[in-house]
Design a protein around this motif. Sequence first.
Motif, PDB file in Angstrom:
ATOM      1  N   VAL A  16       0.967  -1.260   0.204  1.00 32.85           N
ATOM      2  CA  VAL A  16      -0.086   0.118  -0.053  1.00 32.85           C
ATOM      3  C   VAL A  16       0.775   1.201   0.078  1.00 32.85           C
ATOM      4  O   VAL A  16       2.135   0.997   0.164  1.00 32.85           O
ATOM      5  N   TRP A  17       0.208   2.324  -0.205  1.00 32.46           N
ATOM      6  CA  TRP A  17       1.195   3.658  -0.270  1.00 32.46           C
ATOM      7  C   TRP A  17       1.484   4.029   0.985  1.00 32.46           C
ATOM      8  O   TRP A  17       0.945   4.932   1.792  1.00 32.46           O
ATOM      9  N   ALA A  18       2.281   3.480   1.756  1.00 31.66           N
ATOM     10  CA  ALA A  18       2.826   3.561   3.138  1.00 31.66           C
ATOM     11  C   ALA A  18       4.411   3.898   3.009  1.00 31.66           C
ATOM     12  O   ALA A  18       5.088   2.994   2.685  1.00 31.66           O
ATOM     13  N   TRP A  19       4.986   5.103   3.354  1.00 32.06           N
ATOM     14  CA  TRP A  19       6.233   5.321   3.357  1.00 32.06           C
ATOM     15  C   TRP A  19       6.576   5.418   4.775  1.00 32.06           C
ATOM     16  O   TRP A  19       6.271   6.352   5.420  1.00 32.06           O
ATOM     17  N   GLN A  20       7.202   4.546   5.305  1.00 32.09           N
ATOM     18  CA  GLN A  20       7.596   4.237   6.817  1.00 32.09           C
ATOM     19  C   GLN A  20       8.976   4.976   7.151  1.00 32.09           C
ATOM     20  O   GLN A  20       9.752   4.532   6.338  1.00 32.09           O
ATOM     21  N   THR A  21       8.912   5.746   8.152  1.00 30.71           N
ATOM     22  CA  THR A  21      10.209   6.058   8.522  1.00 30.71           C
ATOM     23  C   THR A  21      10.672   5.207   9.944  1.00 30.71           C
ATOM     24  O   THR A  21       9.735   4.795  10.499  1.00 30.71           O
ATOM     25  N   ARG A  22      12.097   5.146  10.056  1.00 31.59           N
ATOM     26  CA  ARG A  22      12.554   4.302  11.179  1.00 31.59           C
ATOM     27  C   ARG A  22      12.261   4.957  12.393  1.00 31.59           C
ATOM     28  O   ARG A  22      12.049   4.518  13.482  1.00 31.59           O
ATOM     29  N   SER A  23      11.771   6.399  12.473  1.00 30.39           N
ATOM     30  CA  SER A  23      11.516   7.171  13.669  1.00 30.39           C
ATOM     31  C   SER A  23      10.416   6.672  14.321  1.00 30.39           C
ATOM     32  O   SER A  23       9.177   6.273  13.613  1.00 30.39           O
ATOM     33  N   TRP A  24      10.302   6.499  15.516  1.00 30.77           N
ATOM     34  CA  TRP A  24       8.836   5.832  16.319  1.00 30.77           C
ATOM     35  C   TRP A  24       8.413   4.782  15.891  1.00 30.77           C
ATOM     36  O   TRP A  24       7.184   3.886  16.076  1.00 30.77           O
ATOM     37  N   SER A  25       9.297   3.659  15.196  1.00 36.90           N
ATOM     38  CA  SER A  25       8.938   2.395  14.633  1.00 36.90           C
ATOM     39  C   SER A  25       9.497   1.194  15.462  1.00 36.90           C
ATOM     40  O   SER A  25       9.187   0.244  15.108  1.00 36.90           O
ATOM     41  N   GLN A  26      10.131   1.650  16.384  1.00 40.81           N
ATOM     42  CA  GLN A  26      10.748   0.368  17.588  1.00 40.81           C
ATOM     43  C   GLN A  26      11.281  -0.929  16.741  1.00 40.81           C
ATOM     44  O   GLN A  26      11.232  -1.939  16.874  1.00 40.81           O
ATOM     45  N   GLY A  27      11.895  -0.331  15.566  1.00 43.19           N
ATOM     46  CA  GLY A  27      12.861  -1.180  14.671  1.00 43.19           C
ATOM     47  C   GLY A  27      12.020  -2.413  14.026  1.00 43.19           C
ATOM     48  O   GLY A  27      12.724  -3.032  13.584  1.00 43.19           O
ATOM     49  N   GLN A  28      11.035  -1.975  13.795  1.00 40.97           N
ATOM     50  CA  GLN A  28       9.880  -2.762  13.176  1.00 40.97           C
ATOM     51  C   GLN A  28       9.641  -2.210  11.415  1.00 40.97           C
ATOM     52  O   GLN A  28       9.572  -0.984  11.767  1.00 40.97           O
ATOM     53  N   ILE A  29       9.387  -2.970  10.572  1.00 42.61           N
ATOM     54  CA  ILE A  29       8.970  -2.571   9.341  1.00 42.61           C
ATOM     55  C   ILE A  29       7.448  -3.152   9.067  1.00 42.61           C
ATOM     56  O   ILE A  29       7.495  -4.214   9.074  1.00 42.61           O
ATOM     57  N   PHE A  30       6.562  -2.200   8.653  1.00 38.75           N
ATOM     58  CA  PHE A  30       5.223  -2.565   8.015  1.00 38.75           C
ATOM     59  C   PHE A  30       5.591  -3.411   6.755  1.00 38.75           C
ATOM     60  O   PHE A  30       6.121  -2.989   5.992  1.00 38.75           O
ATOM     61  N   PRO A  31       4.946  -4.787   6.922  1.00 41.92           N
ATOM     62  CA  PRO A  31       5.149  -5.474   5.756  1.00 41.92           C
ATOM     63  C   PRO A  31       4.535  -4.977   4.375  1.00 41.92           C
ATOM     64  O   PRO A  31       4.999  -5.364   3.327  1.00 41.92           O
ATOM     65  N   ALA A  32       3.562  -4.006   4.646  1.00 41.21           N
ATOM     66  CA  ALA A  32       3.051  -3.575   3.421  1.00 41.21           C
ATOM     67  C   ALA A  32       3.590  -2.125   2.899  1.00 41.21           C
ATOM     68  O   ALA A  32       2.961  -1.766   1.802  1.00 41.21           O
ATOM     69  N   ALA A  33       4.551  -1.917   3.735  1.00 40.37           N
ATOM     70  CA  ALA A  33       5.196  -0.399   3.330  1.00 40.37           C
ATOM     71  C   ALA A  33       5.892  -0.603   1.911  1.00 40.37           C
ATOM     72  O   ALA A  33       6.591  -1.606   1.379  1.00 40.37           O
ATOM     73  N   VAL A  34       5.893   0.535   1.128  1.00 45.78           N
ATOM     74  CA  VAL A  34       6.654   0.516  -0.127  1.00 45.78           C
ATOM     75  C   VAL A  34       7.932   1.277  -0.143  1.00 45.78           C
ATOM     76  O   VAL A  34       8.656   0.945  -0.956  1.00 45.78           O
ATOM     77  N   LEU A  35       8.121   2.106   1.099  1.00 43.65           N
ATOM     78  CA  LEU A  35       9.424   2.764   1.272  1.00 43.65           C
ATOM     79  C   LEU A  35       9.733   2.683   2.537  1.00 43.65           C
ATOM     80  O   LEU A  35       8.900   2.675   3.498  1.00 43.65           O
ATOM     81  N   TYR A  36      10.883   2.526   2.954  1.00 47.53           N
ATOM     82  CA  TYR A  36      11.198   2.514   4.515  1.00 47.53           C
ATOM     83  C   TYR A  36      12.514   3.527   4.684  1.00 47.53           C
ATOM     84  O   TYR A  36      13.485   3.466   3.893  1.00 47.53           O
ATOM     85  N   GLN A  37      12.164   4.743   5.407  1.00 47.12           N
ATOM     86  CA  GLN A  37      13.320   5.596   5.450  1.00 47.12           C
ATOM     87  C   GLN A  37      14.260   5.151   6.687  1.00 47.12           C
ATOM     88  O   GLN A  37      14.023   5.355   7.797  1.00 47.12           O
ATOM     89  N   ARG A  38      15.182   4.755   6.293  1.00 53.59           N
ATOM     90  CA  ARG A  38      16.303   3.928   6.853  1.00 53.59           C
ATOM     91  C   ARG A  38      17.481   4.791   7.698  1.00 53.59           C
ATOM     92  O   ARG A  38      17.902   4.593   8.647  1.00 53.59           O
ATOM     93  N   ILE A  39      17.611   6.052   6.900  1.00 53.17           N
ATOM     94  CA  ILE A  39      18.745   7.125   7.481  1.00 53.17           C
ATOM     95  C   ILE A  39      17.860   8.275   7.661  1.00 53.17           C
ATOM     96  O   ILE A  39      17.392   8.861   6.455  1.00 53.17           O
ATOM     97  N   VAL A  40      17.780   8.651   8.594  1.00 50.56           N
ATOM     98  CA  VAL A  40      17.144  10.229   8.786  1.00 50.56           C
ATOM     99  C   VAL A  40      18.316  11.025   9.479  1.00 50.56           C
ATOM    100  O   VAL A  40      18.883  10.938  10.365  1.00 50.56           O
ATOM    101  N   SER A  41      18.650  12.164   8.523  1.00 48.48           N
ATOM    102  CA  SER A  41      20.059  13.091   8.725  1.00 48.48           C
ATOM    103  C   SER A  41      19.501  13.892  10.063  1.00 48.48           C
ATOM    104  O   SER A  41      18.550  14.610  10.100  1.00 48.48           O
ATOM    105  N   THR A  42      20.232  13.996  11.124  1.00 46.71           N
ATOM    106  CA  THR A  42      19.986  14.759  12.259  1.00 46.71           C
ATOM    107  C   THR A  42      21.422  15.589  12.473  1.00 46.71           C
ATOM    108  O   THR A  42      22.484  15.185  12.217  1.00 46.71           O
ATOM    109  N   ALA A  43      21.372  16.413  13.455  1.00 45.29           N
ATOM    110  CA  ALA A  43      22.636  17.201  13.862  1.00 45.29           C
ATOM    111  C   ALA A  43      23.604  16.270  14.314  1.00 45.29           C
ATOM    112  O   ALA A  43      24.843  16.285  14.166  1.00 45.29           O
TER     113      ALA A  43
END
Length: 269
Positions: free
Chosen positions: A213-240
Amino acid sequence: MQDSPDITDLRPSRPVSRRDALRYAAAASALAGFGSAAAGAGAPTASAAAPTLIDFAMRQVPAQDIRAAGHSGVINYVSTSRPGSSFGAKPITLPYARQLTAAGLVIVSNYQYGKPGGTAPSDFTRGQAGGVADARTAWTLHTAAGGGQSAPVFFSVDDDIDRETWNNLALPWFRGINSVIGVQRTGIYGGIRPCQWAAADGVIGRSRSPGYVWAWQTRSWSQGQIFPAAVLYQRIVSTASNPGPVVGGLEVDVNDVLAQDCGQWNMHP
């Protein structure tokens, strides 16, 4: 989304489970040949796990630099900058989209105007009327840049929300979006729980890749889990404190492509 130089750091998350790791490997095998960027002569591989798209806001990253870094394309904004800010990549423009396409890179659309603690409130807090207004803006900017007529726009829930907030604020916002562009052209960006709720409540569309489905999941707030139906996974989130990789002189976020059809314009003319 990476649309602010002062984005807060991610909360700690558990490692991805072995089950998800195996799923990642299967996705990588199935996605061999996605896009043409990684096939460029001498282009390094950006990720061993899956094809990757980058997202960024500060300015437009030249297509040749994206190709040279081995990425397959971009997730770019179809929204404008908040008051008091001026992001060079918001919104995506027709000339830039043509540059990316000419280089063999794919484009996925995302909408985010407000943010927690920003000069405009988080978009999802504005209810159904806000969803109607945001969808109209997003679709106008998407089509002006040459976005596909059946391509989805991923609307951002860039916060750690609970089910009550989802039911009372975010869900009416998505229903407002649906009323303008339809469910099938609506996607979500967020942590694992909002992605799951959006799918369960029927406010996001389905990929042409079965089971996604049209789910772009970020690793933020995801407790290390990946939604099986996500089409995209934001693995690296740039921070300071944890900068992302530099592409074209700009630190970027990196997203793994988990489905052959992740909403890229060229698959949805």
